[in-house]
Every structure is written in structure tokens, then in C-alpha cells.
Design a protein around this motif. Sequence first.
Motif, PDB file in Angstrom:
ATOM      1  N   ALA A   1      50.053  38.798   9.339  1.00  0.00           N
ATOM      2  CA  ALA A   1      51.711  38.765   9.373  1.00  0.00           C
ATOM      3  C   ALA A   1      52.549  39.487   8.202  1.00  0.00           C
ATOM      4  CB  ALA A   1      52.026  37.679   9.965  1.00  0.00           C
ATOM      5  N   SER A   2      53.531  40.069   8.255  1.00  0.00           N
ATOM      6  CA  SER A   2      54.281  40.257   7.303  1.00  0.00           C
ATOM      7  C   SER A   2      55.890  40.435   8.163  1.00  0.00           C
ATOM      8  CB  SER A   2      54.081  41.351   6.602  1.00  0.00           C
ATOM      9  OG  SER A   2      53.803  42.524   7.589  1.00  0.00           O
ATOM     10  N   GLY A   3      56.967  40.751   7.135  1.00  0.00           N
ATOM     11  CA  GLY A   3      58.304  40.765   7.468  1.00  0.00           C
ATOM     12  C   GLY A   3      58.913  39.871   7.891  1.00  0.00           C
ATOM     13  N   PHE A   4      58.407  38.438   7.754  1.00  0.00           N
ATOM     14  CA  PHE A   4      59.294  37.140   8.389  1.00  0.00           C
ATOM     15  C   PHE A   4      58.529  36.069   7.528  1.00  0.00           C
ATOM     16  CE2 PHE A   4      56.026  35.174  11.118  1.00  0.00           C
ATOM     17  CZ  PHE A   4      55.110  36.234  11.476  1.00  0.00           C
ATOM     18  N   ALA A   5      59.231  34.972   7.715  1.00  0.00           N
ATOM     19  CA  ALA A   5      58.736  33.657   6.920  1.00  0.00           C
ATOM     20  C   ALA A   5      57.547  32.940   7.681  1.00  0.00           C
ATOM     21  CB  ALA A   5      59.989  33.013   6.399  1.00  0.00           C
ATOM     22  N   PHE A   6      56.356  33.723   7.409  1.00  0.00           N
ATOM     23  CA  PHE A   6      55.417  33.053   8.370  1.00  0.00           C
ATOM     24  C   PHE A   6      55.217  31.656   8.432  1.00  0.00           C
ATOM     25  CE2 PHE A   6      51.232  33.792  10.215  1.00  0.00           C
ATOM     26  CZ  PHE A   6      50.426  32.982   9.814  1.00  0.00           C
ATOM     27  N   GLY A   7      55.278  30.942   7.370  1.00  0.00           N
ATOM     28  CA  GLY A   7      55.027  29.492   7.332  1.00  0.00           C
ATOM     29  C   GLY A   7      55.978  28.554   8.160  1.00  0.00           C
ATOM     30  N   GLN A   8      57.150  29.367   8.701  1.00  0.00           N
ATOM     31  CA  GLN A   8      58.164  28.551   9.514  1.00  0.00           C
ATOM     32  C   GLN A   8      58.185  28.845  10.922  1.00  0.00           C
ATOM     33  OE1 GLN A   8      62.100  29.545   7.866  1.00  0.00           O
ATOM     34  NE2 GLN A   8      61.207  29.284   5.531  1.00  0.00           N
ATOM     35  N   TRP A   9      56.976  29.629  11.569  1.00  0.00           N
ATOM     36  CA  TRP A   9      57.184  29.943  12.669  1.00  0.00           C
ATOM     37  C   TRP A   9      55.808  29.623  13.351  1.00  0.00           C
ATOM     38  CZ3 TRP A   9      61.577  31.361  15.079  1.00  0.00           C
ATOM     39  CH2 TRP A   9      62.559  31.600  14.200  1.00  0.00           C
TER      40      TRP A   9
ATOM     41  N   VAL B   1      49.503  27.461  17.524  1.00  0.00           N
ATOM     42  CA  VAL B   1      49.328  26.825  16.164  1.00  0.00           C
ATOM     43  C   VAL B   1      50.728  26.503  15.924  1.00  0.00           C
ATOM     44  CG1 VAL B   1      48.704  28.572  14.650  1.00  0.00           C
ATOM     45  CG2 VAL B   1      48.307  26.284  14.068  1.00  0.00           C
ATOM     46  N   GLU B   2      51.123  25.339  15.493  1.00  0.00           N
ATOM     47  CA  GLU B   2      52.595  25.055  15.070  1.00  0.00           C
ATOM     48  C   GLU B   2      52.834  25.435  13.634  1.00  0.00           C
ATOM     49  OE1 GLU B   2      54.211  21.480  16.792  1.00  0.00           O
ATOM     50  OE2 GLU B   2      53.528  22.102  18.973  1.00  0.00           O
ATOM     51  N   ALA B   3      54.052  25.325  13.299  1.00  0.00           N
ATOM     52  CA  ALA B   3      54.241  25.812  11.896  1.00  0.00           C
ATOM     53  C   ALA B   3      53.971  24.611  10.785  1.00  0.00           C
ATOM     54  CB  ALA B   3      55.606  26.315  11.809  1.00  0.00           C
ATOM     55  N   TYR B   4      54.320  23.588  11.239  1.00  0.00           N
ATOM     56  CA  TYR B   4      54.586  22.727  10.216  1.00  0.00           C
ATOM     57  C   TYR B   4      53.428  21.689  10.259  1.00  0.00           C
ATOM     58  CZ  TYR B   4      59.119  24.556   9.039  1.00  0.00           C
ATOM     59  OH  TYR B   4      60.038  25.558   8.651  1.00  0.00           O
ATOM     60  N   ASP B   5      53.089  21.188  11.406  1.00  0.00           N
ATOM     61  CA  ASP B   5      51.911  20.212  11.280  1.00  0.00           C
ATOM     62  C   ASP B   5      50.596  20.613  11.590  1.00  0.00           C
ATOM     63  OD1 ASP B   5      53.071  18.689  14.539  1.00  0.00           O
ATOM     64  OD2 ASP B   5      52.249  20.677  14.051  1.00  0.00           O
TER      65      ASP B   5
ATOM     66  N   ILE C   1      42.077  27.889  17.216  1.00  0.00           N
ATOM     67  CA  ILE C   1      43.157  28.879  16.430  1.00  0.00           C
ATOM     68  C   ILE C   1      43.580  27.945  14.945  1.00  0.00           C
ATOM     69  CG2 ILE C   1      45.158  27.558  17.627  1.00  0.00           C
ATOM     70  CD1 ILE C   1      46.706  30.246  17.554  1.00  0.00           C
ATOM     71  N   SER C   2      43.780  28.973  13.974  1.00  0.00           N
ATOM     72  CA  SER C   2      44.093  28.060  12.709  1.00  0.00           C
ATOM     73  C   SER C   2      45.183  29.010  12.127  1.00  0.00           C
ATOM     74  CB  SER C   2      42.891  27.934  11.831  1.00  0.00           C
ATOM     75  OG  SER C   2      42.174  28.870  11.613  1.00  0.00           O
ATOM     76  N   ARG C   3      45.629  28.562  10.869  1.00  0.00           N
ATOM     77  CA  ARG C   3      46.649  29.421  10.028  1.00  0.00           C
ATOM     78  C   ARG C   3      46.381  29.013   8.683  1.00  0.00           C
ATOM     79  NH1 ARG C   3      52.216  28.611  12.358  1.00  0.00           N
ATOM     80  NH2 ARG C   3      52.532  29.745  10.691  1.00  0.00           N
ATOM     81  N   ASP C   4      46.465  30.012   7.702  1.00  0.00           N
ATOM     82  CA  ASP C   4      46.376  29.894   6.363  1.00  0.00           C
ATOM     83  C   ASP C   4      48.110  30.402   6.007  1.00  0.00           C
ATOM     84  OD1 ASP C   4      46.390  30.190   3.389  1.00  0.00           O
ATOM     85  OD2 ASP C   4      44.020  30.639   3.527  1.00  0.00           O
ATOM     86  N   ASN C   5      48.816  29.479   5.609  1.00  0.00           N
ATOM     87  CA  ASN C   5      50.336  30.086   5.151  1.00  0.00           C
ATOM     88  C   ASN C   5      50.381  30.773   4.243  1.00  0.00           C
ATOM     89  OD1 ASN C   5      51.135  28.664   7.828  1.00  0.00           O
ATOM     90  ND2 ASN C   5      51.967  27.039   6.844  1.00  0.00           N
ATOM     91  N   ALA C   6      49.385  30.263   3.013  1.00  0.00           N
ATOM     92  CA  ALA C   6      49.506  31.115   1.669  1.00  0.00           C
ATOM     93  C   ALA C   6      49.097  32.393   2.046  1.00  0.00           C
ATOM     94  CB  ALA C   6      48.575  30.393   0.779  1.00  0.00           C
ATOM     95  N   LYS C   7      48.331  32.721   2.830  1.00  0.00           N
ATOM     96  CA  LYS C   7      47.684  34.022   3.086  1.00  0.00           C
ATOM     97  C   LYS C   7      48.468  34.897   4.211  1.00  0.00           C
ATOM     98  CE  LYS C   7      43.146  33.556   1.494  1.00  0.00           C
ATOM     99  NZ  LYS C   7      41.755  33.496   1.835  1.00  0.00           N
ATOM    100  N   ASN C   8      49.440  34.323   4.796  1.00  0.00           N
ATOM    101  CA  ASN C   8      50.211  34.896   5.859  1.00  0.00           C
ATOM    102  C   ASN C   8      49.283  35.477   7.183  1.00  0.00           C
ATOM    103  OD1 ASN C   8      52.485  34.166   4.604  1.00  0.00           O
ATOM    104  ND2 ASN C   8      53.303  36.442   4.311  1.00  0.00           N
TER     105      ASN C   8
END
Length: 116
Positions: free
Chosen positions: A23-31, A50-54, A69-76
Motif C-alpha cells: 500500500a502507498s499514498g496514505f497513512a497505512f497504519g491508521q486504517w 484487520v484493524e489498524a491499531y489493535d 490476515i495480518s499486517r506489517d505497518n512498518a512495511k505498509n
Amino acid sequence: VQLVESGGGLVQPGGSLRLSCAASGFAFGQWNMAWYRQHSGNVRERIATVEAYDGRTTYVESVEGRFTISRDNAKNTAYLQMNDLKPEDAAVYYCNAPSLTGGSDWGQGTQVTVSS
């Protein structure tokens, strides 16, 4: 907003794949991020979120216990680990930030084919 899905391919029933969403073009970690799939001729269906904060996750019943589903906010980047794939999982898979885009800004998706 730019979303680039990858990792699809051909797999035998019972096999596994890991999809990625860059993902790019937005604050990934906030969404919140979500994965969707679209079978040929059908509507696009949200299958995992997957929720943004928890990092809390939710799934539709058809993939619960098989997909993660998972996310890596450091890697967007968001991921979808798919195990024990079935022929009915064959579809084009997309990711999105639904609350941000309102259902727009779709990427090209990644094709998953499940066949022996």
C-alpha cells in the motif's frame, strides 16, 4: 491511494498461498485493511479484515480457520495466508482500506487458481 496485490498462482487443493498487498499514498497504519475476492461473474466479497491499531481480525465463515490476515505497518503491507485451499477459493483477490476509499481505488488483484 495505490494498492498492489501479489502472491497468487496455481495451487492444488489442500495447498497454501500467501498473498501480499503493498500500500502507498496514505497513512497505512491508521486504517483498517481488508481482503476481498471476486469469483468470475460474481460480486466482490470481503473475506477478512484487520484493524489498524489493535490488529483485531474478523473473517467470513467460509474462510475462518483456514485464512489468516495480518499486517506489517512498518512495511505498509497487508498479508493473507491461505491454507487448506479448496476449489471454491479460486477467485481474484483484492485488498483495500474500506473506510478510507469507500469502495474505490482498487488494485489489479491477484488470481488464485485451485485445481489438481
